[in-house]
Write an enzyme that holds these catalytic residues in place. Structure first.
Site, PDB file in Angstrom:
ATOM      1  N   ASP A 126       1.907  -0.447  11.834  1.00 26.19           N
ATOM      2  CA  ASP A 126       1.959  -1.743  12.512  1.00 26.19           C
ATOM      3  C   ASP A 126       3.296  -2.463  12.364  1.00 26.19           C
ATOM      4  O   ASP A 126       3.424  -3.622  12.768  1.00 26.19           O
ATOM      5  CB  ASP A 126       0.827  -2.653  12.023  1.00 26.19           C
ATOM      6  CG  ASP A 126       0.842  -2.896  10.521  1.00 26.19           C
ATOM      7  OD1 ASP A 126       1.661  -2.261   9.816  1.00 26.19           O
ATOM      8  OD2 ASP A 126       0.040  -3.715  10.040  1.00 26.19           O
ATOM      9  N   GLY A 136       5.796  -2.439   3.869  1.00 25.22           N
ATOM     10  CA  GLY A 136       5.465  -3.017   5.166  1.00 25.22           C
ATOM     11  C   GLY A 136       5.924  -4.452   5.275  1.00 25.22           C
ATOM     12  O   GLY A 136       6.878  -4.878   4.606  1.00 25.22           O
ATOM     13  N   ASP A 137       5.211  -5.229   6.071  1.00 26.20           N
ATOM     14  CA  ASP A 137       5.629  -6.589   6.388  1.00 26.20           C
ATOM     15  C   ASP A 137       5.821  -7.452   5.144  1.00 26.20           C
ATOM     16  O   ASP A 137       6.857  -8.103   4.975  1.00 26.20           O
ATOM     17  CB  ASP A 137       4.586  -7.225   7.317  1.00 26.20           C
ATOM     18  CG  ASP A 137       4.982  -8.633   7.746  1.00 26.20           C
ATOM     19  OD1 ASP A 137       5.706  -8.764   8.751  1.00 26.20           O
ATOM     20  OD2 ASP A 137       4.567  -9.605   7.077  1.00 26.20           O
ATOM     21  N   ARG A 185      -7.284  -2.721   9.258  1.00 22.88           N
ATOM     22  CA  ARG A 185      -7.903  -4.049   9.286  1.00 22.88           C
ATOM     23  C   ARG A 185      -7.466  -4.856  10.502  1.00 22.88           C
ATOM     24  O   ARG A 185      -8.259  -5.555  11.104  1.00 22.88           O
ATOM     25  CB  ARG A 185      -7.574  -4.824   8.001  1.00 22.88           C
ATOM     26  CG  ARG A 185      -8.365  -4.399   6.798  1.00 22.88           C
ATOM     27  CD  ARG A 185      -8.241  -5.397   5.668  1.00 22.88           C
ATOM     28  NE  ARG A 185      -6.871  -5.607   5.262  1.00 22.88           N
ATOM     29  CZ  ARG A 185      -6.240  -4.881   4.341  1.00 22.88           C
ATOM     30  NH1 ARG A 185      -6.879  -3.888   3.757  1.00 22.88           N
ATOM     31  NH2 ARG A 185      -4.996  -5.148   4.019  1.00 22.88           N
ATOM     32  N   ARG A 223     -17.850  16.879  12.972  1.00 19.55           N
ATOM     33  CA  ARG A 223     -18.355  17.370  14.259  1.00 19.55           C
ATOM     34  C   ARG A 223     -19.164  18.659  14.067  1.00 19.55           C
ATOM     35  O   ARG A 223     -20.159  18.882  14.770  1.00 19.55           O
ATOM     36  CB  ARG A 223     -17.192  17.609  15.226  1.00 19.55           C
ATOM     37  CG  ARG A 223     -17.664  17.976  16.630  1.00 19.55           C
ATOM     38  CD  ARG A 223     -16.499  18.123  17.583  1.00 19.55           C
ATOM     39  NE  ARG A 223     -15.859  16.852  17.893  1.00 19.55           N
ATOM     40  CZ  ARG A 223     -16.336  15.974  18.760  1.00 19.55           C
ATOM     41  NH1 ARG A 223     -17.491  16.216  19.390  1.00 19.55           N
ATOM     42  NH2 ARG A 223     -15.695  14.849  19.007  1.00 19.55           N
ATOM     43  N   ASP A 250      -0.792   2.164   8.511  1.00 20.87           N
ATOM     44  CA  ASP A 250      -1.317   1.411   9.648  1.00 20.87           C
ATOM     45  C   ASP A 250      -0.407   1.483  10.874  1.00 20.87           C
ATOM     46  O   ASP A 250      -0.835   1.162  11.986  1.00 20.87           O
ATOM     47  CB  ASP A 250      -1.530  -0.059   9.270  1.00 20.87           C
ATOM     48  CG  ASP A 250      -2.705  -0.259   8.341  1.00 20.87           C
ATOM     49  OD1 ASP A 250      -3.628   0.576   8.375  1.00 20.87           O
ATOM     50  OD2 ASP A 250      -2.700  -1.234   7.578  1.00 20.87           O
ATOM     51  N   GLY A 266       0.827  -1.201   0.000  1.00 19.19           N
ATOM     52  CA  GLY A 266       0.000   0.000   0.000  1.00 19.19           C
ATOM     53  C   GLY A 266       0.858   1.246   0.000  1.00 19.19           C
ATOM     54  O   GLY A 266       1.900   1.305   0.657  1.00 19.19           O
ATOM     55  N   LYS A 311     -25.882  16.392  26.383  1.00 22.40           N
ATOM     56  CA  LYS A 311     -25.010  16.336  25.215  1.00 22.40           C
ATOM     57  C   LYS A 311     -25.853  16.318  23.945  1.00 22.40           C
ATOM     58  O   LYS A 311     -26.849  15.594  23.852  1.00 22.40           O
ATOM     59  CB  LYS A 311     -24.141  15.083  25.292  1.00 22.40           C
ATOM     60  CG  LYS A 311     -22.885  15.132  24.464  1.00 22.40           C
ATOM     61  CD  LYS A 311     -22.022  13.930  24.804  1.00 22.40           C
ATOM     62  CE  LYS A 311     -20.692  13.982  24.089  1.00 22.40           C
ATOM     63  NZ  LYS A 311     -19.848  15.114  24.500  1.00 22.40           N
ATOM     64  N   LYS A 312     -25.458  17.106  22.949  1.00 19.80           N
ATOM     65  CA  LYS A 312     -26.265  17.253  21.739  1.00 19.80           C
ATOM     66  C   LYS A 312     -25.772  16.416  20.555  1.00 19.80           C
ATOM     67  O   LYS A 312     -26.502  16.196  19.600  1.00 19.80           O
ATOM     68  CB  LYS A 312     -26.298  18.729  21.309  1.00 19.80           C
ATOM     69  CG  LYS A 312     -26.899  19.663  22.353  1.00 19.80           C
ATOM     70  CD  LYS A 312     -28.349  19.323  22.634  1.00 19.80           C
ATOM     71  CE  LYS A 312     -28.976  20.323  23.598  1.00 19.80           C
ATOM     72  NZ  LYS A 312     -30.378  19.964  23.932  1.00 19.80           N
ATOM     73  N   THR A 333       3.994   2.480   6.084  1.00 22.47           N
ATOM     74  CA  THR A 333       2.604   2.019   6.102  1.00 22.47           C
ATOM     75  C   THR A 333       1.780   2.916   7.001  1.00 22.47           C
ATOM     76  O   THR A 333       2.182   3.213   8.128  1.00 22.47           O
ATOM     77  CB  THR A 333       2.488   0.558   6.570  1.00 22.47           C
ATOM     78  OG1 THR A 333       1.106   0.255   6.847  1.00 22.47           O
ATOM     79  CG2 THR A 333       3.302   0.282   7.813  1.00 22.47           C
ATOM     80  N   VAL A 347      17.789   8.601  -3.712  1.00 17.23           N
ATOM     81  CA  VAL A 347      18.447   8.978  -4.964  1.00 17.23           C
ATOM     82  C   VAL A 347      19.525  10.026  -4.724  1.00 17.23           C
ATOM     83  O   VAL A 347      20.670   9.899  -5.186  1.00 17.23           O
ATOM     84  CB  VAL A 347      17.407   9.485  -5.983  1.00 17.23           C
ATOM     85  CG1 VAL A 347      18.097  10.092  -7.211  1.00 17.23           C
ATOM     86  CG2 VAL A 347      16.483   8.346  -6.406  1.00 17.23           C
ATOM     87  N   ARG A 348      19.208  11.057  -3.984  1.00 13.04           N
ATOM     88  CA  ARG A 348      20.165  12.150  -3.813  1.00 13.04           C
ATOM     89  C   ARG A 348      21.340  11.760  -2.923  1.00 13.04           C
ATOM     90  O   ARG A 348      22.475  12.163  -3.174  1.00 13.04           O
ATOM     91  CB  ARG A 348      19.444  13.393  -3.282  1.00 13.04           C
ATOM     92  CG  ARG A 348      18.440  13.924  -4.293  1.00 13.04           C
ATOM     93  CD  ARG A 348      17.995  15.326  -4.058  1.00 13.04           C
ATOM     94  NE  ARG A 348      17.274  15.827  -5.219  1.00 13.04           N
ATOM     95  CZ  ARG A 348      16.828  17.060  -5.347  1.00 13.04           C
ATOM     96  NH1 ARG A 348      17.025  17.939  -4.378  1.00 13.04           N
ATOM     97  NH2 ARG A 348      16.190  17.432  -6.436  1.00 13.04           N
ATOM     98  N   ARG A 353       0.582  -5.240  -6.220  1.00  8.64           N
ATOM     99  CA  ARG A 353       0.733  -6.535  -5.570  1.00  8.64           C
ATOM    100  C   ARG A 353       1.354  -7.513  -6.573  1.00  8.64           C
ATOM    101  O   ARG A 353       1.170  -7.383  -7.781  1.00  8.64           O
ATOM    102  CB  ARG A 353      -0.630  -7.069  -5.109  1.00  8.64           C
ATOM    103  CG  ARG A 353      -1.444  -6.080  -4.279  1.00  8.64           C
ATOM    104  CD  ARG A 353      -0.845  -5.853  -2.910  1.00  8.64           C
ATOM    105  NE  ARG A 353      -1.647  -4.903  -2.124  1.00  8.64           N
ATOM    106  CZ  ARG A 353      -1.335  -4.496  -0.898  1.00  8.64           C
ATOM    107  NH1 ARG A 353      -0.242  -4.950  -0.316  1.00  8.64           N
ATOM    108  NH2 ARG A 353      -2.094  -3.632  -0.261  1.00  8.64           N
ATOM    109  N   ALA A 369      15.283  11.027  -1.046  1.00  3.77           N
ATOM    110  CA  ALA A 369      16.463  10.953  -0.175  1.00  3.77           C
ATOM    111  C   ALA A 369      17.407   9.846  -0.615  1.00  3.77           C
ATOM    112  O   ALA A 369      18.637  10.005  -0.577  1.00  3.77           O
ATOM    113  CB  ALA A 369      16.018  10.736   1.271  1.00  3.77           C
TER     114      ALA A 369
END
Length: 319
Positions: free
Chosen positions: A129, A102-103, A171, A154, A127, A11, A213-214, A125, A24-25, A72, A22
């Site tokens: 995680d 990620g993982d 997830r 809100r 997430d 992702g 509370k509204k 990622t 590349v340079r 993927r 970073a």
């Protein structure tokens, strides 16, 4: 070492472009040639490779997504696919590979490391995680995107005196939900890591209404429950006017925050320095603010769960 490659996999995460820049340079600064592999491991197998001179990464630090694209690749899960990937890299003369992801992306990088390509992973990622490090690239931006949405919702929740259920990404990890829920002042935060009962959520809403509370905001990670179903349950058991908003992939896009740009720049440059020093099969990371590296095996064993203390604080402050 004369030539390295860089790819982004899995992702996309805001800050990936800053990290690629970073890499590349920093590499060119040290006299290395750099090639970019487009569309992750799928692009590696297809030979979708391009040279990356200095100008190729101009004007991308502020952009979300990834200039190298991502995809993927089920074929790369096989030994044959991994061997083909190794052969592609050796045919190109690539001696080191830097992988943003990620993982799953790191597991692919580890396979190439075992075959003889020096590999460094960079945790990217939304997430958040990936454990064994301070933070993952993209998380800060994704949380800010969620908070921006919560703040706007809100306003209309107040105007119409409604209850809103806001479903965010996550997830199997509730980091975005917890951070956004705490920062956004949500009445309840539901994450996959903490069991909950909808009766308790309803009871809390009813206590709030009883004292005047509204409106109320419920933040739920997608792995903790379906926002639409939770919204229906609340409306059926309270009679409150309830709406549901699913933020979805809007959390992946947008300009990366300053924090993500800085983190990605530090880790991208550090990844180049590591691979030049002969380090392989490691993840570039920050720990307690300092640059370091962590073996992939240790990364895979590490768990990053939302802080129970922070979860309790969110509950206390929403009383």
């Amino acid at each position: 070492m004369r030539k390295i490659a860089v790819l982004t996999s899995g992702g996309d995460a805001p800050g990936m472009n800053a990290g690629v820049r970073a890499v590349v340079r920093t590499a060119i600064y040290h006299g290395l040639e750099v090639v970019g592999i487009r569309r992750g491991y799928a692009g590696l197998l297809d030979g979708d490779v391009k040279p990356m001179p200095l100008e190729s990464v101009g004007d991308i630090i502020q952009r979300g997504g990834t200039c190298l694209y991502t995809a993927r690749c089920l074929e790369f899960l096989t030994e044959d696919g991994q061997r083909r990937g190794y052969e592609r890299l050796t045919d190109l003369g690539v001696e080191g590979l830097i992988v943003f992801g990620g993982d799953g992306s790191f597991r692919g990088a580890q396979k190439l490391h075992q075959l003889g390509i020096k590999t460094i992973g960079v945790p990217s990622t939304i997430d958040n995680d990936i454990g064994a490090c301070d933070a993952n690239i993209g998380f800060d931006t994704a949380v800010q995107t969620a908070i921006d949405a919560i703040d706007k919702i809100r306003d209309t929740a107040t105007s119409h005196e409604r209850t809103y259920v806001i479903e965010v990404m996550g997830r199997s990890a509730g980091h975005i939900a917890l951070a956004a829920g705490l920062a956004g002042g949500a009445e309840s935060v539901l994450v996959p890591e903490v069991p909950y009962k909808l009766e308790d959520v309803v009871a809390k809403l009813q206590r709030g209404v009883a004292r005047g509370k509204k409106h109320s905001i419920i933040v739920v990670a997608e792995g903790a429950g379906n926002g639409a179903e939770i919204g229906r349950y609340i409306e059926q058991h309270t009679g409150f006017d309830t709406r549901v908003t699913v933020l979805g992939h809007v959390q992946r896009g947008g300009a990366p925050s300053a924090a993500d740009r800085v983190l990605a720049s530090r880790l991208g440059a550090h990844a180049v320095e590591l691979v030049m020093a002969g380090v392989s099969g490691h993840m570039a990371a920050t720990k307690n603010g300092e640059l370091t590296s962590v073996p992939f095996d240790e990364v895979f064993r590490a768990e990053r769960k939302p802080s129970h203390a922070v979860y309790q604080l969110a509950d206390i402050l929403s009383i």
